[in-house]
Design a protein around this motif. Structure first.
Motif, PDB file in Angstrom:
ATOM      1  N   SER A  96      15.176   7.314 -68.139  1.00  0.00           N
ATOM      2  CA  SER A  96      14.169   8.336 -67.858  1.00  0.00           C
ATOM      3  C   SER A  96      14.769   9.504 -67.090  1.00  0.00           C
ATOM      4  CB  SER A  96      13.027   7.697 -67.059  1.00  0.00           C
ATOM      5  OG  SER A  96      12.066   8.653 -66.730  1.00  0.00           O
ATOM      6  N   PHE A  97      15.583   9.192 -66.078  1.00  0.00           N
ATOM      7  CA  PHE A  97      16.228  10.250 -65.300  1.00  0.00           C
ATOM      8  C   PHE A  97      17.225  11.027 -66.161  1.00  0.00           C
ATOM      9  CE2 PHE A  97      15.501  10.009 -60.579  1.00  0.00           C
ATOM     10  CZ  PHE A  97      14.333   9.273 -60.670  1.00  0.00           C
ATOM     11  N   THR A  98      17.954  10.328 -67.026  1.00  0.00           N
ATOM     12  CA  THR A  98      18.919  10.989 -67.907  1.00  0.00           C
ATOM     13  C   THR A  98      18.202  11.940 -68.859  1.00  0.00           C
ATOM     14  OG1 THR A  98      20.450   9.135 -67.797  1.00  0.00           O
ATOM     15  CG2 THR A  98      20.689  10.598 -69.673  1.00  0.00           C
ATOM     16  N   LYS A  99      17.079  11.497 -69.402  1.00  0.00           N
ATOM     17  CA  LYS A  99      16.310  12.344 -70.309  1.00  0.00           C
ATOM     18  C   LYS A  99      15.840  13.605 -69.578  1.00  0.00           C
ATOM     19  CE  LYS A  99      12.386  12.177 -73.472  1.00  0.00           C
ATOM     20  NZ  LYS A  99      11.296  11.354 -74.000  1.00  0.00           N
ATOM     21  N   SER A 100      15.366  13.440 -68.352  1.00  0.00           N
ATOM     22  CA  SER A 100      14.930  14.597 -67.560  1.00  0.00           C
ATOM     23  C   SER A 100      16.095  15.532 -67.266  1.00  0.00           C
ATOM     24  CB  SER A 100      14.292  14.144 -66.250  1.00  0.00           C
ATOM     25  OG  SER A 100      13.097  13.454 -66.488  1.00  0.00           O
ATOM     26  N   ALA A 101      17.243  14.953 -66.923  1.00  0.00           N
ATOM     27  CA  ALA A 101      18.424  15.775 -66.620  1.00  0.00           C
ATOM     28  C   ALA A 101      18.868  16.554 -67.848  1.00  0.00           C
ATOM     29  CB  ALA A 101      19.559  14.903 -66.098  1.00  0.00           C
ATOM     30  N   GLU A 102      18.858  15.901 -69.002  1.00  0.00           N
ATOM     31  CA  GLU A 102      19.243  16.581 -70.241  1.00  0.00           C
ATOM     32  C   GLU A 102      18.284  17.734 -70.541  1.00  0.00           C
ATOM     33  OE1 GLU A 102      19.282  13.399 -73.088  1.00  0.00           O
ATOM     34  OE2 GLU A 102      21.356  12.861 -72.638  1.00  0.00           O
ATOM     35  N   LYS A 103      17.002  17.477 -70.366  1.00  0.00           N
ATOM     36  CA  LYS A 103      15.992  18.508 -70.615  1.00  0.00           C
ATOM     37  C   LYS A 103      16.202  19.698 -69.679  1.00  0.00           C
ATOM     38  CE  LYS A 103      10.998  19.181 -70.412  1.00  0.00           C
ATOM     39  NZ  LYS A 103       9.727  18.566 -70.038  1.00  0.00           N
ATOM     40  N   GLU A 104      16.436  19.412 -68.399  1.00  0.00           N
ATOM     41  CA  GLU A 104      16.650  20.480 -67.429  1.00  0.00           C
ATOM     42  C   GLU A 104      17.944  21.240 -67.710  1.00  0.00           C
ATOM     43  OE1 GLU A 104      14.587  21.755 -65.089  1.00  0.00           O
ATOM     44  OE2 GLU A 104      13.183  20.403 -66.067  1.00  0.00           O
ATOM     45  N   PHE A 105      18.976  20.511 -68.093  1.00  0.00           N
ATOM     46  CA  PHE A 105      20.243  21.174 -68.406  1.00  0.00           C
ATOM     47  C   PHE A 105      20.086  22.099 -69.606  1.00  0.00           C
ATOM     48  CE2 PHE A 105      24.334  21.502 -70.570  1.00  0.00           C
ATOM     49  CZ  PHE A 105      25.112  22.036 -69.548  1.00  0.00           C
ATOM     50  N   GLN A 106      19.391  21.620 -70.633  1.00  0.00           N
ATOM     51  CA  GLN A 106      19.186  22.455 -71.817  1.00  0.00           C
ATOM     52  C   GLN A 106      18.372  23.705 -71.474  1.00  0.00           C
ATOM     53  OE1 GLN A 106      17.465  19.751 -74.632  1.00  0.00           O
ATOM     54  NE2 GLN A 106      19.439  18.867 -75.210  1.00  0.00           N
ATOM     55  N   ALA A 107      17.332  23.535 -70.653  1.00  0.00           N
ATOM     56  CA  ALA A 107      16.521  24.690 -70.250  1.00  0.00           C
ATOM     57  C   ALA A 107      17.368  25.663 -69.435  1.00  0.00           C
ATOM     58  CB  ALA A 107      15.312  24.232 -69.448  1.00  0.00           C
ATOM     59  N   GLY A 108      18.179  25.133 -68.535  1.00  0.00           N
ATOM     60  CA  GLY A 108      19.065  25.974 -67.730  1.00  0.00           C
ATOM     61  C   GLY A 108      20.091  26.697 -68.581  1.00  0.00           C
ATOM     62  N   GLN A 109      20.597  25.980 -69.565  1.00  0.00           N
ATOM     63  CA  GLN A 109      21.591  26.576 -70.460  1.00  0.00           C
ATOM     64  C   GLN A 109      20.958  27.705 -71.273  1.00  0.00           C
ATOM     65  OE1 GLN A 109      23.400  23.803 -73.182  1.00  0.00           O
ATOM     66  NE2 GLN A 109      25.113  25.154 -73.595  1.00  0.00           N
ATOM     67  N   GLN A 110      19.736  27.506 -71.734  1.00  0.00           N
ATOM     68  CA  GLN A 110      19.045  28.562 -72.482  1.00  0.00           C
ATOM     69  C   GLN A 110      18.810  29.789 -71.600  1.00  0.00           C
ATOM     70  OE1 GLN A 110      15.561  26.533 -73.906  1.00  0.00           O
ATOM     71  NE2 GLN A 110      16.575  25.752 -75.738  1.00  0.00           N
ATOM     72  N   LYS A 111      18.414  29.538 -70.343  1.00  0.00           N
ATOM     73  CA  LYS A 111      18.207  30.656 -69.418  1.00  0.00           C
ATOM     74  C   LYS A 111      19.520  31.397 -69.159  1.00  0.00           C
ATOM     75  CE  LYS A 111      14.302  28.591 -67.021  1.00  0.00           C
ATOM     76  NZ  LYS A 111      13.843  27.932 -65.786  1.00  0.00           N
ATOM     77  N   MET A 112      20.586  30.636 -68.975  1.00  0.00           N
ATOM     78  CA  MET A 112      21.892  31.241 -68.731  1.00  0.00           C
ATOM     79  C   MET A 112      22.336  32.060 -69.931  1.00  0.00           C
ATOM     80  SD  MET A 112      24.334  31.826 -66.679  1.00  0.00           S
ATOM     81  CE  MET A 112      24.296  30.650 -65.368  1.00  0.00           C
ATOM     82  N   ASN A 113      22.142  31.514 -71.126  1.00  0.00           N
ATOM     83  CA  ASN A 113      22.496  32.252 -72.337  1.00  0.00           C
ATOM     84  C   ASN A 113      21.687  33.542 -72.452  1.00  0.00           C
ATOM     85  OD1 ASN A 113      24.417  30.375 -73.103  1.00  0.00           O
ATOM     86  ND2 ASN A 113      23.035  29.259 -74.446  1.00  0.00           N
ATOM     87  N   ALA A 114      20.408  33.473 -72.114  1.00  0.00           N
ATOM     88  CA  ALA A 114      19.563  34.670 -72.158  1.00  0.00           C
ATOM     89  C   ALA A 114      20.042  35.704 -71.143  1.00  0.00           C
ATOM     90  CB  ALA A 114      18.109  34.301 -71.900  1.00  0.00           C
ATOM     91  N   LEU A 115      20.413  35.240 -69.951  1.00  0.00           N
ATOM     92  CA  LEU A 115      20.922  36.165 -68.933  1.00  0.00           C
ATOM     93  C   LEU A 115      22.230  36.811 -69.379  1.00  0.00           C
ATOM     94  CD1 LEU A 115      20.217  34.255 -65.595  1.00  0.00           C
ATOM     95  CD2 LEU A 115      19.182  36.398 -66.346  1.00  0.00           C
ATOM     96  N   VAL A 116      23.107  36.007 -69.972  1.00  0.00           N
ATOM     97  CA  VAL A 116      24.390  36.536 -70.443  1.00  0.00           C
ATOM     98  C   VAL A 116      24.150  37.557 -71.551  1.00  0.00           C
ATOM     99  CG1 VAL A 116      26.530  35.951 -71.659  1.00  0.00           C
ATOM    100  CG2 VAL A 116      25.775  34.583 -69.715  1.00  0.00           C
ATOM    101  N   GLU A 117      23.228  37.248 -72.464  1.00  0.00           N
ATOM    102  CA  GLU A 117      22.918  38.190 -73.538  1.00  0.00           C
ATOM    103  C   GLU A 117      22.369  39.494 -72.966  1.00  0.00           C
ATOM    104  OE1 GLU A 117      23.641  38.191 -76.788  1.00  0.00           O
ATOM    105  OE2 GLU A 117      24.715  36.338 -76.342  1.00  0.00           O
ATOM    106  N   GLU A 118      21.481  39.368 -71.978  1.00  0.00           N
ATOM    107  CA  GLU A 118      20.933  40.566 -71.337  1.00  0.00           C
ATOM    108  C   GLU A 118      22.044  41.342 -70.648  1.00  0.00           C
ATOM    109  OE1 GLU A 118      18.109  41.582 -67.528  1.00  0.00           O
ATOM    110  OE2 GLU A 118      17.588  39.824 -68.732  1.00  0.00           O
ATOM    111  N   TRP A 119      22.920  40.610 -69.985  1.00  0.00           N
ATOM    112  CA  TRP A 119      24.024  41.253 -69.279  1.00  0.00           C
ATOM    113  C   TRP A 119      24.966  41.952 -70.249  1.00  0.00           C
ATOM    114  CZ3 TRP A 119      29.374  39.696 -68.552  1.00  0.00           C
ATOM    115  CH2 TRP A 119      30.033  40.449 -67.571  1.00  0.00           C
TER     116      TRP A 119
END
Length: 173
Positions: A96-119
């Protein structure tokens, strides 16, 4: 690139929701552990009383030895069952914790990618090398995370396989 108060508030809200979800998962696991321990305690008390009554009925040393031998085997089986339940609970919680961590990492990665694209869209001319380096670093971090997750999953699978082997061997005895 500046973060707006709305972005900061949204990030804090998302972090609070994540913390709340993880806390609820932990509390559910603790609740299951308490239920398991209460069940074991009630069962042990009942069996101890029954065993004590039988021990009071013993008339000679041979009956006492037989009574003790009779009590040992079920105890070993119960310890194995308890260990198996603990392992399953720990595995559920970890998954359960691993699933949550994966979900959070993917969301963070998407946000980071969006920031990099904006940058990159707003980057000054001549900064192509820096943009490429940042994208490469993000890709490398994602690969490291994915490799780590695969290693952890493999280790859990190996542990489960070993636990099942031990259970099969102990149930044959």
């Amino acid at each position: 690139m500046k973060l707006t108060p709305e972005q900061i508030a949204a990030a804090q809200k998302a972090n609070l929701e994540t913390l709340s979800g993880l806390t609820n998962q932990a509390l559910q696991s603790i609740e299951k552990l308490i239920e398991l321990n209460m069940h074991i305690a009630k069962q042990s008390l009942s069996e101890s009383m029954s065993s004590a009554k039988k021990a009071l009925e013993v008339k000679d040393i041979q009956q006492l030895l037989a009574h003790q031998a009779e009590a040992v085997q079920p105890m070993a089986e119960k310890i194995m069952a308890y260990s198996r339940h603990l392992y399953e609970l720990a595995h559920e919680t970890q998954a359960s914790f691993t699933k949550s961590a994966e979900k959070e990492f993917q969301a963070g990665q998407q946000k980071m990618n969006a920031l990099v694209e904006e940058w990159t869209e707003n980057a000054p001319a001549g900064s192509d090398a820096a943009v490429h380096a940042m994208k490469q670093a993000i890709t490398s971090a994602a690969n490291v995370f994915e490799t780590s997750q695969k290693a952890v999953k493999h280790a859990v699978d190996v542990a489960q396989s070993g636990n099942q082997t031990v259970r099969k061997k102990s149930s044959k005895k």
